[in-house]
Design a protein around this motif. Sequence first.
Motif, PDB file in Angstrom:
ATOM      1  N   LEU A  45       0.903  -1.195  -0.090  1.00  0.00           N
ATOM      2  CA  LEU A  45      -0.019  -0.028  -0.072  1.00  0.00           C
ATOM      3  C   LEU A  45       0.934   1.289   0.046  1.00  0.00           C
ATOM      4  CD1 LEU A  45      -2.872  -0.822   2.429  1.00  0.00           C
ATOM      5  CD2 LEU A  45      -3.169  -0.155   0.084  1.00  0.00           C
ATOM      6  N   ALA A  46       2.065   1.135   0.922  1.00  0.00           N
ATOM      7  CA  ALA A  46       2.735   2.465   1.004  1.00  0.00           C
ATOM      8  C   ALA A  46       3.406   2.770  -0.432  1.00  0.00           C
ATOM      9  CB  ALA A  46       3.834   2.262   2.153  1.00  0.00           C
ATOM     10  N   ALA A  47       4.005   1.540  -1.082  1.00  0.00           N
ATOM     11  CA  ALA A  47       4.670   1.767  -2.294  1.00  0.00           C
ATOM     12  C   ALA A  47       3.773   2.125  -3.334  1.00  0.00           C
ATOM     13  CB  ALA A  47       5.101   0.246  -2.817  1.00  0.00           C
ATOM     14  N   ALA A  48       2.502   1.919  -2.978  1.00  0.00           N
ATOM     15  CA  ALA A  48       1.543   2.547  -4.185  1.00  0.00           C
ATOM     16  C   ALA A  48       1.370   3.985  -4.343  1.00  0.00           C
ATOM     17  CB  ALA A  48       0.001   1.658  -4.224  1.00  0.00           C
ATOM     18  N   LEU A  49       1.798   4.571  -3.310  1.00  0.00           N
ATOM     19  CA  LEU A  49       1.785   6.046  -3.150  1.00  0.00           C
ATOM     20  C   LEU A  49       2.822   6.764  -3.623  1.00  0.00           C
ATOM     21  CD1 LEU A  49      -0.421   7.937  -1.925  1.00  0.00           C
ATOM     22  CD2 LEU A  49       0.769   7.802   0.181  1.00  0.00           C
ATOM     23  N   PRO A  50       2.796   7.790  -4.686  1.00  0.00           N
ATOM     24  CA  PRO A  50       4.290   8.349  -5.303  1.00  0.00           C
ATOM     25  C   PRO A  50       5.017   9.195  -4.237  1.00  0.00           C
ATOM     26  CG  PRO A  50       2.280   8.783  -6.555  1.00  0.00           C
ATOM     27  CD  PRO A  50       1.713   8.114  -5.231  1.00  0.00           C
ATOM     28  N   GLY A  51       6.156   8.891  -4.173  1.00  0.00           N
ATOM     29  CA  GLY A  51       7.065   9.989  -3.246  1.00  0.00           C
ATOM     30  C   GLY A  51       7.324   9.391  -1.864  1.00  0.00           C
ATOM     31  N   LEU A  52       6.959   8.024  -1.894  1.00  0.00           N
ATOM     32  CA  LEU A  52       7.359   7.494  -0.505  1.00  0.00           C
ATOM     33  C   LEU A  52       8.664   6.434  -0.916  1.00  0.00           C
ATOM     34  CD1 LEU A  52       4.066   6.586   1.513  1.00  0.00           C
ATOM     35  CD2 LEU A  52       5.679   8.700   1.381  1.00  0.00           C
ATOM     36  N   VAL A  53       9.474   6.382   0.116  1.00  0.00           N
ATOM     37  CA  VAL A  53      10.555   5.247  -0.237  1.00  0.00           C
ATOM     38  C   VAL A  53      10.495   4.962   1.173  1.00  0.00           C
ATOM     39  CG1 VAL A  53      13.048   4.827  -0.178  1.00  0.00           C
ATOM     40  CG2 VAL A  53      11.892   6.603  -1.610  1.00  0.00           C
ATOM     41  N   VAL A  54      10.074   3.373   1.083  1.00  0.00           N
ATOM     42  CA  VAL A  54      10.037   2.634   2.555  1.00  0.00           C
ATOM     43  C   VAL A  54      11.284   1.984   2.863  1.00  0.00           C
ATOM     44  CG1 VAL A  54       8.768   0.450   3.280  1.00  0.00           C
ATOM     45  CG2 VAL A  54       7.461   1.871   1.715  1.00  0.00           C
TER      46      VAL A  54
ATOM     47  N   LEU B  88       2.419  10.890  11.185  1.00  0.00           N
ATOM     48  CA  LEU B  88       1.941   9.464  11.289  1.00  0.00           C
ATOM     49  C   LEU B  88       0.739   9.120  10.579  1.00  0.00           C
ATOM     50  CD1 LEU B  88       2.150   7.170  14.439  1.00  0.00           C
ATOM     51  CD2 LEU B  88      -0.323   7.494  13.243  1.00  0.00           C
ATOM     52  N   LEU B  89       0.367   8.290   9.861  1.00  0.00           N
ATOM     53  CA  LEU B  89      -0.850   8.013   9.227  1.00  0.00           C
ATOM     54  C   LEU B  89      -1.045   6.548   9.696  1.00  0.00           C
ATOM     55  CD1 LEU B  89      -0.656   8.915   5.483  1.00  0.00           C
ATOM     56  CD2 LEU B  89      -1.927   9.864   7.124  1.00  0.00           C
ATOM     57  N   ASP B  90      -2.546   6.350   9.927  1.00  0.00           N
ATOM     58  CA  ASP B  90      -2.929   4.827  10.089  1.00  0.00           C
ATOM     59  C   ASP B  90      -3.308   4.295   8.824  1.00  0.00           C
ATOM     60  OD1 ASP B  90      -5.377   6.143   9.657  1.00  0.00           O
ATOM     61  OD2 ASP B  90      -6.346   5.744  11.463  1.00  0.00           O
ATOM     62  N   ARG B  91      -3.977   2.931   8.881  1.00  0.00           N
ATOM     63  CA  ARG B  91      -4.460   2.439   7.366  1.00  0.00           C
ATOM     64  C   ARG B  91      -5.421   3.256   6.818  1.00  0.00           C
ATOM     65  NH1 ARG B  91      -4.019  -2.865   5.650  1.00  0.00           N
ATOM     66  NH2 ARG B  91      -5.957  -3.733   4.483  1.00  0.00           N
TER      67      ARG B  91
ATOM     68  N   ILE C 148      -4.089   7.214  -1.224  1.00  0.00           N
ATOM     69  CA  ILE C 148      -3.869   6.521  -2.391  1.00  0.00           C
ATOM     70  C   ILE C 148      -4.975   6.734  -3.214  1.00  0.00           C
ATOM     71  CG2 ILE C 148      -3.871   4.165  -3.424  1.00  0.00           C
ATOM     72  CD1 ILE C 148      -2.239   3.422  -0.921  1.00  0.00           C
ATOM     73  N   PHE C 149      -6.333   6.774  -2.679  1.00  0.00           N
ATOM     74  CA  PHE C 149      -7.663   7.072  -3.383  1.00  0.00           C
ATOM     75  C   PHE C 149      -7.480   8.582  -4.124  1.00  0.00           C
ATOM     76  CE2 PHE C 149     -10.889   3.707  -2.500  1.00  0.00           C
ATOM     77  CZ  PHE C 149      -9.993   2.538  -2.458  1.00  0.00           C
ATOM     78  N   ALA C 150      -7.058   9.496  -2.980  1.00  0.00           N
ATOM     79  CA  ALA C 150      -7.086  10.832  -3.441  1.00  0.00           C
ATOM     80  C   ALA C 150      -6.028  10.913  -4.695  1.00  0.00           C
ATOM     81  CB  ALA C 150      -6.706  11.768  -2.356  1.00  0.00           C
ATOM     82  N   ASP C 151      -5.116  10.313  -4.734  1.00  0.00           N
ATOM     83  CA  ASP C 151      -3.998  10.251  -5.790  1.00  0.00           C
ATOM     84  C   ASP C 151      -4.498   9.770  -7.260  1.00  0.00           C
ATOM     85  OD1 ASP C 151      -1.206  10.838  -6.748  1.00  0.00           O
ATOM     86  OD2 ASP C 151      -1.289   8.808  -7.185  1.00  0.00           O
ATOM     87  N   ARG C 152      -5.373   8.796  -7.028  1.00  0.00           N
ATOM     88  CA  ARG C 152      -5.710   7.917  -8.338  1.00  0.00           C
ATOM     89  C   ARG C 152      -7.184   8.418  -8.906  1.00  0.00           C
ATOM     90  NH1 ARG C 152      -2.864   3.081  -7.331  1.00  0.00           N
ATOM     91  NH2 ARG C 152      -0.930   3.894  -6.840  1.00  0.00           N
TER      92      ARG C 152
ATOM     93  N   ASP D 293       1.320  -3.948 -11.330  1.00  0.00           N
ATOM     94  CA  ASP D 293       1.464  -4.658 -10.092  1.00  0.00           C
ATOM     95  C   ASP D 293       1.566  -3.700  -9.168  1.00  0.00           C
ATOM     96  OD1 ASP D 293       1.885  -6.738  -8.465  1.00  0.00           O
ATOM     97  OD2 ASP D 293       4.065  -6.856  -8.988  1.00  0.00           O
ATOM     98  N   MET D 294       0.382  -3.195  -8.709  1.00  0.00           N
ATOM     99  CA  MET D 294       0.178  -2.140  -7.628  1.00  0.00           C
ATOM    100  C   MET D 294      -1.186  -2.257  -7.086  1.00  0.00           C
ATOM    101  SD  MET D 294       0.344   1.842  -8.299  1.00  0.00           S
ATOM    102  CE  MET D 294       2.107   1.952  -8.642  1.00  0.00           C
ATOM    103  N   LEU D 295      -1.330  -2.018  -5.627  1.00  0.00           N
ATOM    104  CA  LEU D 295      -2.628  -2.079  -5.095  1.00  0.00           C
ATOM    105  C   LEU D 295      -3.256  -0.509  -5.559  1.00  0.00           C
ATOM    106  CD1 LEU D 295      -1.952  -3.222  -1.242  1.00  0.00           C
ATOM    107  CD2 LEU D 295      -2.315  -4.485  -3.329  1.00  0.00           C
ATOM    108  N   PHE D 296      -4.626  -0.833  -5.847  1.00  0.00           N
ATOM    109  CA  PHE D 296      -5.493   0.196  -6.292  1.00  0.00           C
ATOM    110  C   PHE D 296      -4.981   0.913  -7.659  1.00  0.00           C
ATOM    111  CE2 PHE D 296      -6.548  -0.015  -1.527  1.00  0.00           C
ATOM    112  CZ  PHE D 296      -7.865  -0.572  -1.643  1.00  0.00           C
ATOM    113  N   ALA D 297      -4.779   0.130  -8.460  1.00  0.00           N
ATOM    114  CA  ALA D 297      -4.471   0.926  -9.809  1.00  0.00           C
ATOM    115  C   ALA D 297      -5.674   1.192 -10.559  1.00  0.00           C
ATOM    116  CB  ALA D 297      -3.359  -0.182 -10.511  1.00  0.00           C
ATOM    117  N   THR D 298      -6.527   0.668 -10.186  1.00  0.00           N
ATOM    118  CA  THR D 298      -7.772   1.047 -10.622  1.00  0.00           C
ATOM    119  C   THR D 298      -8.884   1.704  -9.640  1.00  0.00           C
ATOM    120  OG1 THR D 298      -7.842  -0.621 -12.460  1.00  0.00           O
ATOM    121  CG2 THR D 298      -9.821   0.572 -12.072  1.00  0.00           C
TER     122      THR D 298
END
Length: 446
Positions: A56-65, A124-127, A134-138, A251-256
């Motif tokens: 989920l974190a990797a699906a958000l642009p600009g984040l490096v886990v 800090l962000l919770d789930r 992610i939804f706001a970005d997509r 290969d990403m969560l919530f691509a659609t």
Amino acid sequence: MNPDLPDEWEDDPDATGIDAYETEGGVTRAFVLHPDIRTDKARRLPEHRLAEAVSLAAALPGLVVTGAEVVRLPRAQPGKLFGSGKVEELGALFKSLDVGLVLVDGPVSPVQQRNLEKEWGVKLLDRTGLILEIFADRARTREGVLQVELAALSYQRTRLVRAWTHLERQRGGFGFVGGPGETQIEADRRAIDEQVIRLKRQLDRVVKTRELHRAARRKVPFPIVALVGYTNAGKSTLFNRMTGAEVLAKDMLFATLDPTMRGITLPTGRKIILSDTVGFISDLPTQLVAAFRATLEEVLEADLIVHVRDISHPETAEQAADVHDILQSLGVKGATPVIEVWNKLDQVDPSAREPLLTQAVAREGVFALSALTGEGIDRFLQAVSVVFDEEKTDRRLVLGFADGRRRAWLHQEGVVTAETQTEAGWEVDVRWTARQEKRYRDLTAA
């Protein structure tokens, strides 16, 4: 747990970051925590839950886990979620890794969020917050954007309760009436409520437009097939394979997020409308379930549901159970036929392929395939054709004038072959399948 993660768990460092959490270079270094609370009953292993949270974190642009860890807890602490020793240990780790954002895979109360941010010196962000980001970005369509904004406001409203001390300050009144003035927290809550009302009005207009489009489609005798499944199960890849479209498939969560519909012709020559829907996920925030109900109404209207599963995933059975739970919560009834697709056959271990194929053939309505390579697609399309080539029977129905809803349903289904008005109502001749007759009987019984 070693904070160094595999390369595929890290996002592109050149991507643009989230303004609220940006660090140097427009990239945010994030750390993912999954609290494994002993008192909680979970369907899945905590290690797999952590892996999903990292995805989920990797699906958000600009984040490096930069790291991830399962934190085992006997119980959640009301003030800081974790025990004092663990909070101190994690704080030192975050400082050494230069972490700017901590993602907690689970619910975090406003008080816990405030205390942990102060203790660790990070955002800090919770789930729920992460999925909203992610939804706001997509979101791309007008409806999708409005739904995300509505869900975000509902979430933010809960964050106002003792989340920040400045919100407890009191504003002075005008002096016309006695008593204290309005507190900042009350003013902010009222402002959010007003914005929610405005968004709901806008969303109602968009939903009405969608309903008009849906009503127009009902007049066209093309059945609707809805692809549903857990996020990243390969629905969009299968959609593209079947329609020749170019819907984003990664290969990403919530691509659609936004529903996409295309007309296709089956091998038998029958035309259908195929709908690609948003992926489901376990513990979907309640705000999003309510806000995206209109988007998922395409599933309720479907004549056939295709449940796409990532059969290569270690928890494919648990993901399927989550999808069934959400379909039931949406009100999908058993009258709608369901075909199950075991996708990503190309990623299954070679030693497990033959037993898997044998199992799929032995089960009715199950098809193993690879949407990426095309393996098994022809057999699946033939099965879809069979569903809509069922034997039809003729019936004459007698409806009273009070049965307008049933009569409208028959016309919407396109099963009416002749109709005569009588003194008491209508005599309606229909030609339908056993499935459509059952749906009509369910409607009559309701």
